[in-house]
Design an enzyme around this catalytic site. Sequence first.
Site, mmCIF file in Angstrom:
data_model
loop_
_atom_site.group_PDB
_atom_site.id
_atom_site.type_symbol
_atom_site.label_atom_id
_atom_site.label_comp_id
_atom_site.label_asym_id
_atom_site.label_seq_id
_atom_site.Cartn_x
_atom_site.Cartn_y
_atom_site.Cartn_z
ATOM 1 N N ASN A 55 -6.121 -2.632 2.244
ATOM 2 C CA ASN A 55 -6.085 -4.080 2.360
ATOM 3 C C ASN A 55 -7.515 -4.583 2.473
ATOM 4 O O ASN A 55 -8.371 -3.915 3.059
ATOM 5 C CB ASN A 55 -5.325 -4.521 3.618
ATOM 6 C CG ASN A 55 -3.825 -4.391 3.470
ATOM 7 O OD1 ASN A 55 -3.282 -4.350 2.370
ATOM 8 N ND2 ASN A 55 -3.132 -4.327 4.596
ATOM 9 N N ARG A 82 0.826 -1.213 0.000
ATOM 10 C CA ARG A 82 0.000 0.000 0.000
ATOM 11 C C ARG A 82 0.860 1.261 0.000
ATOM 12 O O ARG A 82 0.594 2.202 -0.745
ATOM 13 C CB ARG A 82 -0.959 0.017 1.191
ATOM 14 C CG ARG A 82 -2.077 -1.009 1.078
ATOM 15 C CD ARG A 82 -2.944 -1.006 2.313
ATOM 16 N NE ARG A 82 -2.120 -1.341 3.471
ATOM 17 C CZ ARG A 82 -2.380 -0.973 4.718
ATOM 18 N NH1 ARG A 82 -3.441 -0.246 4.996
ATOM 19 N NH2 ARG A 82 -1.587 -1.332 5.708
#
Length: 98
Positions: free
Chosen positions: A42, A24
Amino acid sequence: MVMSETIQQIHVFVSGVVQGVWFRAHTVEKAQQLGLTGWVRNLSDGRVEYVAQGERAKLEALKEWTYTGSPKSNVTQVNTEFETITESFNDFQQKPTL
């Protein structure tokens, strides 16, 4: 040409070893380098999801980068869909896990 006609949106789901490997953070960094807006998070099933908005060529560059991802990730599948923009974003950021 109106700016909204040049801005597109991509919705991506990334499978593989993509959580716990800074995927990320690297996605945010790459998207910001490309001047894109949107978010990444996520998912509880182990995938990563992101939505990015910007010029088509820059979205394609982010999509291509996704296949490599962060240095420790191991991407096995990338599902991508261009879609209609329903909201706009000011920057590109991480969102909480869904």
